[in-house]
Scaffold this motif. Structure first.
Motif, short mmCIF file in Angstrom:
data_model
loop_
_atom_site.label_atom_id
_atom_site.label_comp_id
_atom_site.label_asym_id
_atom_site.label_seq_id
_atom_site.Cartn_x
_atom_site.Cartn_y
_atom_site.Cartn_z
N TRP A 2 2.54 -1.91 -7.56
CA TRP A 2 3.22 -2.92 -6.75
C TRP A 2 2.14 -3.87 -6.22
CZ3 TRP A 2 8.48 -2.75 -6.54
CH2 TRP A 2 9.10 -1.53 -6.84
N GLY A 3 2.37 -5.17 -6.29
CA GLY A 3 1.33 -6.10 -5.88
C GLY A 3 1.79 -7.15 -4.89
N VAL A 4 0.90 -7.52 -3.99
CA VAL A 4 1.09 -8.66 -3.08
C VAL A 4 -0.24 -9.42 -3.09
CG1 VAL A 4 1.46 -9.43 -0.70
CG2 VAL A 4 2.75 -7.46 -1.60
N MET A 5 -0.21 -10.68 -3.53
CA MET A 5 -1.43 -11.48 -3.63
C MET A 5 -1.23 -12.81 -2.90
SD MET A 5 -4.52 -11.50 -4.96
CE MET A 5 -4.48 -10.33 -6.33
N ILE A 41 0.84 -1.21 0.00
CA ILE A 41 0.00 0.00 0.00
C ILE A 41 0.88 1.26 0.00
CG2 ILE A 41 -1.67 1.33 1.35
CD1 ILE A 41 -2.76 -1.42 2.33
N ALA A 42 1.91 1.25 0.84
CA ALA A 42 2.81 2.41 0.92
C ALA A 42 3.59 2.59 -0.39
CB ALA A 42 3.78 2.24 2.09
N LEU A 43 4.04 1.50 -0.99
CA LEU A 43 4.78 1.60 -2.24
C LEU A 43 3.92 2.21 -3.35
CD1 LEU A 43 6.79 -1.76 -2.37
CD2 LEU A 43 7.73 0.55 -2.16
N ASN A 44 2.67 1.77 -3.43
CA ASN A 44 1.79 2.32 -4.45
C ASN A 44 1.50 3.80 -4.23
OD1 ASN A 44 1.10 0.19 -6.38
ND2 ASN A 44 0.33 -0.90 -4.60
N TYR A 71 4.41 -8.99 -7.13
CA TYR A 71 4.51 -8.60 -8.54
C TYR A 71 4.63 -7.09 -8.67
CZ TYR A 71 -0.59 -8.12 -7.89
OH TYR A 71 -1.84 -7.79 -7.42
N VAL A 72 5.19 -6.68 -9.80
CA VAL A 72 5.38 -5.25 -10.07
C VAL A 72 5.24 -5.03 -11.57
CG1 VAL A 72 7.91 -5.54 -10.21
CG2 VAL A 72 6.94 -3.27 -9.82
N GLY A 73 4.55 -3.94 -11.95
CA GLY A 73 4.40 -3.56 -13.34
C GLY A 73 5.16 -2.27 -13.61
N PHE A 74 5.97 -2.24 -14.65
CA PHE A 74 6.81 -1.06 -14.91
C PHE A 74 7.13 -0.93 -16.39
CE2 PHE A 74 9.60 -4.66 -14.26
CZ PHE A 74 10.56 -4.52 -15.24
#
Length: 299
Positions: free
Chosen positions: A30-33, A9-12, A94-97
């Protein structure tokens, strides 16, 4: 798990962009699932890297099916149809960039084009390797929003992580091995040059330098030939001549002392070698250089 989710949450909120050393990235998410099951085949306009913390499943990329499990990383490239499937659930980071080309060097544009074409999109990593450790550290650090230098630390960690992820997929094992050999050889050659320079007044035979570096004479000889294009003895003699020329120009040492200082066995041999190399005897070389430095004004 809760720390990872709080960190996400903080990273996003704070890290939507990273920039350093000629390369800039947009971070889309930034994702955590903790429990990821199936999704439909889909595409992105950017890169996405996923890291499996727990679970088993399959990753389908352009019709190719890969088995994925704990400590698997997989890369979804732009405009490539892909899908994740799992019957039991996957714990994913996961991360999208994507690259910001307007603020990145041509070198990085080339690297990203290579990433778009890379053939190895699924790799196994060890949990104590740099990328997995940094990813987890980033999420843990992001959860500590009250810490000093919070955003600066996060930005640097995030940027380093993206670089590591790209390296994992773009730099093939063959390329990596070639670079490692090249760097190792160059380091050995640097150490050999330093040893020669620091011991110039001694005999410094090939065997002496090789022994000092814990190498075989044959291996060291090959390095000089392959990387410098000359033999070990030619290199040493060139260094001796250059050092002698410097001493002739910059000091009042006698020619005999200079021959001794630069490792020549006697003044006659020194004079012969120096003259052949510099097309001038040591005495004439010094005299010519002294004249070049002298300026006489006449009324």
């Amino acid at each position: 798990m809760d720390k990872f989710i709080s960190g996400k949450i903080a990273l996003n909120e704070y890290i939507q962009r990273t920039r350093s050393n000629g390369v800039s990235f947009y971070i889309h998410y930034w994702g955590v699932m903790p429990q990821h099951y199936n999704n439909l085949p889909h595409k992105h306009s950017f890169f996405e890297v996923c890291y499996v913390l727990e679970g088993r499943g399959t990753y389908i990329d352009q019709g190719c099916t890969y088995q994925i499990e704990e400590n698997t990383m997989f890369l979804s490239r732009p405009e490539v149809l892909h899908q994740i499937k799992s019957d039991t659930g996957l714990f994913l980071l996961y991360v999208g960039f994507e690259l910001d080309e307007s603020e990145s060097s041509e070198k990085w544009v080339t690297i990203i084009e290579e990433a778009k074409q890379c053939s190895e999109v699924v790799i196994d990593v060890k949990e104590d390797e740099a990328a997995p450790l940094m990813w987890k550290s980033l999420l843990i650090q992001a959860e500590k929003s009250e810490s000093a230098l919070f955003e600066e630390i996060l930005s640097n960690l995030a940027h380093s992580l993206i670089l590591l992820l790209i390296q994992n997929f773009v730099v093939t094992s063959n390329y990596h091995n070639q670079k490692s050999v090249q760097k190792k050889s160059s380091l050995i050659l640097t150490l050999a040059k330093l040893y020669i320079k620091d011991n110039l007044s001694n005999s410094i035979k090939l065997t002496d330098t090789a022994t000092h570096l814990h190498l075989s004479s044959r291996h060291l000889s090959r390095l000089f030939k392959s990387e410098l294009g000359i033999s070990y003895s030619e290199y040493v003699q060139n260094v001796r001549i250059q050092r002698a020329a410097t001493l002739l120009k910059a000091t009042d040492l006698s020619i005999r002392d200079i021959a001794q200082e630069t490792g020549f066995p006697d003044v006659h041999y020194f004079t012969r070698v120096f003259t052949a190399s510099m097309r001038s005897s040591p005495g004439r070389f010094r005299a010519l250089y002294t004249k070049l430095k002298t300026v006489i004004y006449k009324d």
